[in-house]
Scaffold this motif. Sequence first.
Motif, PDB file in Angstrom:
ATOM      1  N   ILE A 188       5.415  50.605  61.808  1.00  0.00           N
ATOM      2  CA  ILE A 188       7.067  51.126  62.085  1.00  0.00           C
ATOM      3  C   ILE A 188       7.973  50.389  62.982  1.00  0.00           C
ATOM      4  O   ILE A 188       9.132  50.163  62.445  1.00  0.00           O
ATOM      5  CB  ILE A 188       6.580  52.464  62.455  1.00  0.00           C
ATOM      6  CG1 ILE A 188       6.238  53.315  61.897  1.00  0.00           C
ATOM      7  CG2 ILE A 188       8.263  53.168  63.118  1.00  0.00           C
ATOM      8  CD1 ILE A 188       5.718  54.623  62.340  1.00  0.00           C
ATOM      9  N   VAL A 189       7.440  49.925  63.803  1.00  0.00           N
ATOM     10  CA  VAL A 189       8.299  48.898  64.823  1.00  0.00           C
ATOM     11  C   VAL A 189       8.867  47.648  63.995  1.00  0.00           C
ATOM     12  O   VAL A 189       9.870  47.256  63.915  1.00  0.00           O
ATOM     13  CB  VAL A 189       7.617  48.267  66.061  1.00  0.00           C
ATOM     14  CG1 VAL A 189       8.396  47.171  66.521  1.00  0.00           C
ATOM     15  CG2 VAL A 189       7.504  49.384  66.996  1.00  0.00           C
ATOM     16  N   PRO A 190       7.857  46.944  63.080  1.00  0.00           N
ATOM     17  CA  PRO A 190       8.544  45.838  62.346  1.00  0.00           C
ATOM     18  C   PRO A 190       9.389  46.257  61.261  1.00  0.00           C
ATOM     19  O   PRO A 190      10.282  45.330  61.065  1.00  0.00           O
ATOM     20  CB  PRO A 190       7.216  45.084  61.777  1.00  0.00           C
ATOM     21  CG  PRO A 190       6.197  45.698  62.115  1.00  0.00           C
ATOM     22  CD  PRO A 190       6.479  46.867  63.095  1.00  0.00           C
ATOM     23  N   ILE A 191       9.205  47.198  60.763  1.00  0.00           N
ATOM     24  CA  ILE A 191       9.893  47.524  59.541  1.00  0.00           C
ATOM     25  C   ILE A 191      11.370  48.026  60.030  1.00  0.00           C
ATOM     26  O   ILE A 191      12.535  47.790  59.536  1.00  0.00           O
ATOM     27  CB  ILE A 191       9.574  49.031  58.902  1.00  0.00           C
ATOM     28  CG1 ILE A 191       8.256  48.709  57.931  1.00  0.00           C
ATOM     29  CG2 ILE A 191      10.455  49.526  58.014  1.00  0.00           C
ATOM     30  CD1 ILE A 191       7.605  49.714  57.251  1.00  0.00           C
ATOM     31  N   SER A 192      11.326  48.655  61.339  1.00  0.00           N
ATOM     32  CA  SER A 192      12.748  49.204  61.927  1.00  0.00           C
ATOM     33  C   SER A 192      13.374  48.002  62.438  1.00  0.00           C
ATOM     34  O   SER A 192      14.419  47.996  62.540  1.00  0.00           O
ATOM     35  CB  SER A 192      12.677  50.215  62.829  1.00  0.00           C
ATOM     36  OG  SER A 192      11.766  49.619  63.905  1.00  0.00           O
ATOM     37  N   SER A 193      12.541  46.696  62.581  1.00  0.00           N
ATOM     38  CA  SER A 193      13.338  45.547  63.144  1.00  0.00           C
ATOM     39  C   SER A 193      13.840  44.746  61.953  1.00  0.00           C
ATOM     40  O   SER A 193      14.283  43.471  62.268  1.00  0.00           O
ATOM     41  CB  SER A 193      12.742  44.889  64.151  1.00  0.00           C
ATOM     42  OG  SER A 193      11.277  44.604  63.738  1.00  0.00           O
ATOM     43  N   TRP A 204      11.466  44.594  55.898  1.00  0.00           N
ATOM     44  CA  TRP A 204      11.412  45.561  55.030  1.00  0.00           C
ATOM     45  C   TRP A 204      10.280  45.545  53.683  1.00  0.00           C
ATOM     46  O   TRP A 204       9.765  46.582  53.378  1.00  0.00           O
ATOM     47  CB  TRP A 204      12.433  45.765  53.991  1.00  0.00           C
ATOM     48  CG  TRP A 204      13.799  45.966  54.885  1.00  0.00           C
ATOM     49  CD1 TRP A 204      14.743  44.978  55.317  1.00  0.00           C
ATOM     50  CD2 TRP A 204      14.091  47.122  55.444  1.00  0.00           C
ATOM     51  NE1 TRP A 204      15.516  45.795  56.292  1.00  0.00           N
ATOM     52  CE2 TRP A 204      15.425  47.010  56.251  1.00  0.00           C
ATOM     53  CE3 TRP A 204      13.414  48.522  55.566  1.00  0.00           C
ATOM     54  CZ2 TRP A 204      15.949  47.898  56.997  1.00  0.00           C
ATOM     55  CZ3 TRP A 204      14.181  49.274  56.315  1.00  0.00           C
ATOM     56  CH2 TRP A 204      15.209  49.149  57.212  1.00  0.00           C
ATOM     57  N   LEU A 205       9.634  44.079  53.741  1.00  0.00           N
ATOM     58  CA  LEU A 205       8.535  44.064  52.837  1.00  0.00           C
ATOM     59  C   LEU A 205       7.322  44.806  53.076  1.00  0.00           C
ATOM     60  O   LEU A 205       6.432  45.088  52.369  1.00  0.00           O
ATOM     61  CB  LEU A 205       8.273  42.543  52.862  1.00  0.00           C
ATOM     62  CG  LEU A 205       9.140  41.665  52.030  1.00  0.00           C
ATOM     63  CD1 LEU A 205       8.923  40.231  51.980  1.00  0.00           C
ATOM     64  CD2 LEU A 205       9.118  42.107  50.230  1.00  0.00           C
ATOM     65  N   LEU A 206       7.325  45.047  54.374  1.00  0.00           N
ATOM     66  CA  LEU A 206       6.183  45.746  55.109  1.00  0.00           C
ATOM     67  C   LEU A 206       5.913  47.328  54.379  1.00  0.00           C
ATOM     68  O   LEU A 206       5.136  47.927  54.420  1.00  0.00           O
ATOM     69  CB  LEU A 206       6.025  46.004  56.623  1.00  0.00           C
ATOM     70  CG  LEU A 206       5.685  44.620  56.991  1.00  0.00           C
ATOM     71  CD1 LEU A 206       5.787  44.960  58.615  1.00  0.00           C
ATOM     72  CD2 LEU A 206       4.094  44.125  56.721  1.00  0.00           C
ATOM     73  N   THR A 207       7.193  47.761  54.000  1.00  0.00           N
ATOM     74  CA  THR A 207       7.125  49.118  53.313  1.00  0.00           C
ATOM     75  C   THR A 207       6.184  49.154  52.194  1.00  0.00           C
ATOM     76  O   THR A 207       5.454  50.126  51.839  1.00  0.00           O
ATOM     77  CB  THR A 207       8.346  49.733  52.746  1.00  0.00           C
ATOM     78  OG1 THR A 207       9.113  48.397  52.301  1.00  0.00           O
ATOM     79  CG2 THR A 207       9.249  49.886  53.865  1.00  0.00           C
TER      80      THR A 207
END
Lengths: 222, 299, 141
Positions: A60-65, A68-71
């Motif tokens: 969640i923290v890396p996606i919010s920063s 987006w590929l982590l989705t």
Amino acid sequence: MTAISDLAMIWIGLVFAAGGFSFVLFGDNYLFTFGEHCYLGGFCAFTFFTVWNSLYATAIVPISSGRWLLTISLALGALVFTRLTRFRWAARYFVCILSGIGVGLILGLATRSEIIGQLSTTLVALQGISVGKIDMLSAAILVIGIITSLFYFTYTREHTGNYGRVVRVGRLFLMASFGYILLSDNVGGFDALALFLQKDWTDLLKGLGVVRLLLNSLRLLR
Amino acid sequence: MASLGKILEKITYRRLALLIVVVALIPILFPIGLPLPVDQTTINFKKEIDILPKGSVVAFGVQITGAGAVPDAIDYLTDTSRYLAERGLKVLYVGFADVSPSTVQTAIQHSGVETKYGWKYGEDYVITPYLPGDEPAIASFAAGVQTAVAADYFGTSVDKLPLMKGLKTLNDFQLAISYYGSYTYVDMFARQWATKYPSVPWIVIGILPTVAPYYPTLCRGVLDQARGMAEFEVIAGLPGVYAARTDARNTVGFTVVILLVASNIAYYKTFGFRKRAGLGFERAFFGKEEGSKEKGDGG
Amino acid sequence: MESAVFFGSFAFIGILGLVDPKNVSGALFNVWFTAIIIQFAFGLGTTQFPAQINAVFQRFKFFDSPETFVFVVVYLLSLLRFLSVFSFYVPSIGPVFDWIVNIPHTAANRAALIGTGVGEIIVGLRALVGKEPGLMEYEAK
């Protein structure tokens, strides 16, 4: 107030610890069963929090920063829950990706560390003969041990006849290793028991000490 | 010797457990102060920490088998953290088990490093959350610290933690320490840390038999469970939490030796030494058939 | 009754974790978690040692076969080495123990590691080409 709450936590901890240990002396009993179910329920709840914290920190923290590929990874991971639905075929992709990652991680490194690494370490050890680090007899036993133990792990041929005798020698080396490993395991178990006795005895004295303090203060008030 | 057999027959499982508890408790209550020789593996472990200059960053991988191993782990981590803080080192604690982060947090509190050595969270030490996945987690942390760990155990983004600046891969650390409880974990650390990043020294707090094939080539020092910690306390000058347990280990160990020898004497006296021993060794060397049954077999 | 205890404990720990402002890293949660969960697991974990010693006492026989002889002798020598008093007054146990660890134990361990490494490569390659029956059977469910 702090002393009473400390005392309460010490005694609660002692009761649960005694409950866990009571299995040795009394077998299955009510205190053990009660503690067991408290442990299972509590640890289950703890696991939910751990999973959430882990998901928050790694997804969640890396996606919010901005990553987006982590989705995609998150969606692939969520596919595992499709096993509970009629779209269970979708869960295979997640397992296949995990298996592929596992195979990829291990394949090259298994060769390097477990095959080449062990063989080269053995050869380096054998080179120690010339500088007196290892004597000839020990070196010979080391090499014989490795080869005969390896023979033990071949399951495509029956362990009979001369081959069986060679395997038997390998088994002796394995039993020597097991004796040492079992002892290490026993020592680990003993250390847990010693810590249990040391810690809980100290806690018991602390608990009794605070009880003594409380009783003294009540006598003074009277 | 029939009386010895009869005495040993009376030692049931419960009585044996009680005997062990009593024999272990006595030296814990009344410490004897038995001597403790120090092993070379412990000396090498301490040496790898001592040669680091002040301000070096250490990667401390923590894998705890389960909730039952937490109290033991707290003591190990407390002692090691105290010594690392005393040497002026900085530590990134990486959690590879679900109880690892909370255990490290408790150990730091018990060690008092924040008050005694002025350790500050974020500058001198950081605790990561649980990184699931076993070997892939160990590999991904080593390959990309900032990508594997985007926030710490308390939810703070790593951008806000001064210690995390400049830490990209395991090569940016000056030392790697692994604490593990499961037997298979040492192979994972050996593959993903020590083999892939040979420039980073790797030392271990764990079980010596499992790390023996990697010592001293890949692994440069080992603290072998509580024995190693007791020795480490002696040579590092730490408070001796493990000393009383060393005394207890001696008393219980001697009890086990006596019981083992006595049970064997009683067994072979009862069933006949030549028959039992001869049978086993005959089968081994003269290939007597496994199927043939003798009196007292299968015991 | 057992399920009531299970769900009660689940709810209690869950509520504690939600109520504590620092979630599971907070003091309130940790105190109760340690007192109930950690202490019970700790008490349970100590039961393995008496069970192991019971097995040693009941089952370890020196002379039943060469394998048991080697097994029990190595166990005994390793145990004596772990007793600090014995190794202090009989220092020769140290080199004997070191020899056991460096030669037969290391030989067996290295053989096991080499065998495991070869097995991992074979299983990995078979999984890559789709010929690993275990994985395929699991996926077919």
